[in-house]
Design an enzyme around this catalytic site. Structure first.
Site: not given
Length: 356
Positions: A193, A288, A318
């Site tokens: 991320s 996601d 995610h």
């Protein structure tokens, strides 16, 4: 409901969660509900069950302000990450002012490859503890030493503080390779991320600086463009762990200057030239909001002549690298990535020996 859950000891919550994932498949499906299919993808039962239990408990990735969200993440970490993975030796380091944690898995020598790892959390939450087991898993699975970086967080330290710390940490690792017992020619970067964003940014900044350039990029569902909301951002804006509102919360705290978000130190996808970037494994999750910009970055790397593996874990959500303590599907995806890192670094080593 969340206030009631908070009164239950974390150990009891973790046992309950583990018991739910140990139920027979029909019972897990009954709790999770009917299969969810969006955009030609079916959500993994492990992921759907986790989301259902999260919703029932009232837990969320963002809870009020940044400080409260950090506390909530710290409290919930042990629920999904599992017991510490062994055998891995761990010690703290200070990288000239940047705190870090150094992982050495059993079985590696003093000329091992190194992964400099940047944790996720939207540049606002997350720390060395939140991603401890992910680092352990990668260290053992890829047979690499791991240097996890505790870069400064926003809003106390907005952009570009995280970038500065991340670049400094990579350069420190290369300069101190002998001290760490690693091969300076096989120092990779990786993260999930926001950490995936920082990994790619570090690689690009090192290319622009004339090196040393990371040997490999291990990017899990990276944020790569803070200027555009792509289709996946709309498709998965709510209900799949990371939401559209969460993304706005993180980005607004990290990079409040909206008119400057095209800066490639943030929106690395918008860099004018990606030539010379290191080989990459870019993993995205099907459900996601960040899926499409991660895949766009993989395509941009390939168009620039960079060797890249684009791996969509179509049935996942995610954050999956942190869910190593529950189910099986999350670990399967992380195992694939560990294998890609090990293979990529081995190929790099073979090229170094042959002089290619």
């Amino acid at each position: 409901m969340s206030k009631l859950v908070n009164r239950v000891p974390v150990r009891v919550q973790a046992m309950t969660l583990k018991a739910a994932f140990a139920l027979p498949q029909p019972l897990r499906r009954a709790i999770a509900g009917k299969p969810i299919r969006i955009d030609g993808q079916e959500l993994a039962l492990d992921a759907q069950l986790l989301l259902t239990l999260q919703r029932l408990s009232g837990q969320s990735l963002v809870v009020g302000d940044p400080v409260a969200s950090r506390r909530a993440l710290a409290a919930s970490k042990d629920l999904v990450s599992g017991v510490p993975i062994e055998p891995v030796s761990v010690r703290g380091l200070d990288l000239d002012g940047v705190p870090a944690r150094f992982y050495t898995p059993g079985g590696v020598d003093d000329h091992a490859p190194l992964l400099v790892f940047y944790h996720g959390g939207g540049w606002v939450i997350g720390d060395l503890d939140s991603h401890d087991n992910a680092c352990r898993y990668l260290a053992l699975g890829a047979q690499v030493k791991v240097l996890a970086v505790d870069y400064r967080l926003a809003p106390e330290h907005p952009f570009p503080a995280a970038v500065e710390d991340s670049v400094a940490a990579f350069r420190w690792a290369v300069a101190h390779a002998d001290e760490l017992g690693v091969d300076p020619a096989r120092v990779a970067v990786g993260g999930d991320s926001a950490g995936g964003n920082l990994s790619a940014v570090v690689a690009h900044q090192q290319v622009l600086a004339g090196g040393p350039v990371p040997a490999f990029q291990l990017l899990f569902y990276p944020g790569t463009d803070g200027t555009t909301k792509r289709r996946s951002r709309e498709l998965f804006a709510d209900g799949f762990f990371l939401t559209g509102e969460h993304m706005d919360f993180f980005i607004d705290h990290y990079f409040p200057a909206v008119d400057q978000r095209h800066d490639p130190r943030f929106s690395v996808l918008l860099a004018q030239d990606l030539t010379g970037m290191p080989p990459a494994y870019v993993a995205t999750a099907g459900f996601d909001p960040l899926r499409d910009e991660g895949e766009a970055f993989a395509d941009a790397l390939a168009a620039a002549g960079v060797p890249v593996v684009k791996s969509r874990q179509a049935d996942l959500i995610h954050g999956y690298i942190n869910f190593t303590g529950i189910g099986t599907r999350f670990r399967e995806a992380l195992s694939e990535a560990a294998g890609a890192l090990r293979t990529g670094l081995a190929i790099n080593s073979a090229k170094q020996r042959s002089g290619a």
